[in-house]
Write an enzyme that holds these catalytic residues in place. Structure first.
Site, PDB file in Angstrom:
ATOM      1  CB  VAL A  99      18.478  -4.232 -11.575  1.00  0.00           C
ATOM      2  CG1 VAL A  99      18.249  -2.768 -11.894  1.00  0.00           C
ATOM      3  CG2 VAL A  99      17.953  -5.112 -12.696  1.00  0.00           C
ATOM      4  CE  LYS A 103      11.700  -9.095  -9.267  1.00  0.00           C
ATOM      5  NZ  LYS A 103      10.554  -8.517  -8.584  1.00  0.00           N
ATOM      6  CB  ILE A 144      10.292  -9.058 -15.110  1.00  0.00           C
ATOM      7  CG1 ILE A 144       9.543  -7.858 -15.675  1.00  0.00           C
ATOM      8  CG2 ILE A 144      11.750  -8.728 -14.817  1.00  0.00           C
ATOM      9  CD1 ILE A 144      10.010  -7.408 -17.023  1.00  0.00           C
ATOM     10  CB  SER A 145      12.461 -14.408 -16.467  1.00  0.00           C
ATOM     11  OG  SER A 145      12.853 -15.631 -15.840  1.00  0.00           O
ATOM     12  CE  LYS A 187      20.226 -14.236  -8.127  1.00  0.00           C
ATOM     13  NZ  LYS A 187      20.530 -13.141  -9.076  1.00  0.00           N
ATOM     14  CD  GLU A 227      -2.231   1.423   2.849  1.00  0.00           C
ATOM     15  OE1 GLU A 227      -3.124   2.246   3.044  1.00  0.00           O
ATOM     16  OE2 GLU A 227      -1.721   0.723   3.744  1.00  0.00           O
TER      17      GLU A 227
END
Length: 446
Positions: free
Chosen positions: A269, A190, A228-229, A232, A139
């Site tokens: 990233v 992730k 989005i992969s 890994k 939120e």
């Protein structure tokens, strides 16, 4: 070197980088401006070390094309960032293709308040879509990206939608309300060590959540679905990687002749939530030590804007069923990244800030890979995007994953991952846990 002993607009050229400490002392230099936007990562690192040895502050300026575009130079002078030390060349976008795909379209982004999701929203807004729908479970984070988008892109309506990708009814309601033609699915768990300790949360979010949003997108006539992969997912050694590999299988197996489903795979990233750079900065601010798992640990890196831009570019190439992979450049040693961050802070590694090695964590590996030996690499018209064609995957049995999640049976989950992904190599920590305390596994799944 050819400029040595010459003058540029009356200003003498005094020397090269290694001579900076002596020159700085002689002329009482306080700051160095690095005007080398095309410098490689190693070149920028060497310049940084010369500046540090001279005891002077260093800042940099953008490329000439950016200066011309924005006119004013002074506001664009900035501190050297860790991204500069990677030496990654600016992304060349085929703007026409992206405009043709996004302009006047309604686009929905899952995980819209996360690092990648929020940057996708910013980049998409540049191409004049009809509207952007931000679907997000957090939120407060959604509140902030909503405010940012309204302020930065007032001409593009932004609709915040709170909900979980696990909740089909809630996601379907968002699709029904806004009727997006494109969905970028960035929502996922992730964090590798975290998911190693919570494998069923990875299953419920990364696998069942992907099935939920993908199947709903097909039902509501979404034209393009882009997941989005991660690198890994290649020869996974972690639950997170295995769950994203299964998610790729789901996306590839969803082709229905109407919606085009694709995945885009890339590595780490810089600056994203949970990445090493913010963690290193916090450790430096506390006075150290900076903790690195292993001296030889290497990772592929790109910047958040670069990743988002290339995801948009790859999505324009989709015919359905592809796994696109982004060119991540050369892998970077994590210890070098830590050293450079310490130098950027004006401190000396080993003297002001110590670097400590803590050991590889559960599910991690020393090197990441972006493609599987069984997959065929195909070029695209963009030099930074390739396609892994591979063999077609059939859709995994979603109901069996639901049963595994309900039973909370780690041994059965591990075996099923191994059946689906023969090159999956579970971490020793997970294997020990399964062997020590495992309920009776579900029946073998054909």
């Amino acid at each position: 070197r050819a400029k040595r002993h010459t003058r540029i607009q009356g200003v003498p050229v005094l020397g090269a980088g290694p001579e900076l400490p002596a020159i700085a002392a002689r002329y009482a230099v306080e700051e160095v401006l690095i005007a080398l936007p095309s410098a490689t990562g190693p070149q920028m690192t060497a310049i940084l070390r010369h500046c540090h040895a001279a005891g002077v502050r260093c800042r940099t300026i953008p490329a000439l094309a950016e200066i011309i575009e924005n006119a004013a130079l002074a506001p664009q002078i900035r501190d050297v960032a860790v991204e500069d030390l990677l030496g990654r060349t600016p992304v060349r976008l085929e703007q026409h293709d992206i405009v043709a795909r996004l302009r006047h379209e309604t686009v929905l982004v899952t995980g819209a308040a996360g690092s990648i999701g929020s940057e996708l929203c910013r980049q998409i807004a540049r191409f004049q879509p009809r509207a952007i729908v931000g679907f997000e479970i957090a939120e407060t984070a959604l509140f902030h990206i909503d405010r940012e988008m309204r302020a930065a892109f007032p001409q593009v309506p932004f609709y915040p939608e709170i909900g979980s990708i696990r909740d089909r009814a809630r996601f379907a309601a968002a699709l029904a309300a806004h009727r997006p033609s494109i969905v970028y699915h960035a929502a996922a768990y992730k964090h590798v060590p975290m998911m190693e300790g919570h494998p069923f949360e990875a299953v419920e979010n990364n696998i069942l959540g992907t099935w939920t949003v993908a199947s709903a997108a097909a039902e509501y006539g979404v034209r393009d679905f882009v997941m989005i992969s991660t690198d890994k997912a290649v020869r996974p050694t972690s639950v997170m990687g295995a769950s994203k590999r299964v998610a790729e299988m789901i996306v590839r197996g969803m082709q229905n002749g109407s919606t085009k489903f694709v995945s885009v795979r890339f590595g780490n990233v810089l600056g994203s939530n949970g990445s090493v750079v913010p963690i290193f900065k916090e450790q430096i601010a506390r006075g150290g030590p900076v903790t690195v798992t292993h001296p030889d640990m290497r990772r592929y890196f790109m910047t958040i804007p670069e990743a988002a831009q290339l995801v948009l570019q790859a999505s324009t190439m989709s015919q359905g069923g592809e796994i696109f992979v982004l060119d991540m450049g050369e892998p970077v040693k994590i210890v070098d990244l830590a050293t450079n961050l310490i130098l950027l802070s004006g401190l000396q590694p080993g003297r002001d800030i110590q670097i400590e090695f803590t050991g590889i964590r559960p599910g991690e590996k020393l090197y990441e890979e972006l493609n599987n030996l069984e997959e065929d690499t195909l070029p695209t018209y963009h030099e930074k995007i390739k396609i892994f064609a591979g063999n077609g995957n059939s859709l995994p049995d979603i109901q069996f994953f639901r049963e595994l999640a309900a039973a909370r049976d780690e041994s059965a989950l591990l075996l099923h991952f191994k059946e689906l992904i023969p090159d999956y190599n579970p971490s020793s920590e997970l294997l020990h846990r399964v062997l020590q305390d495992s309920p009776r596994p579900l029946a073998a799944h054909a």
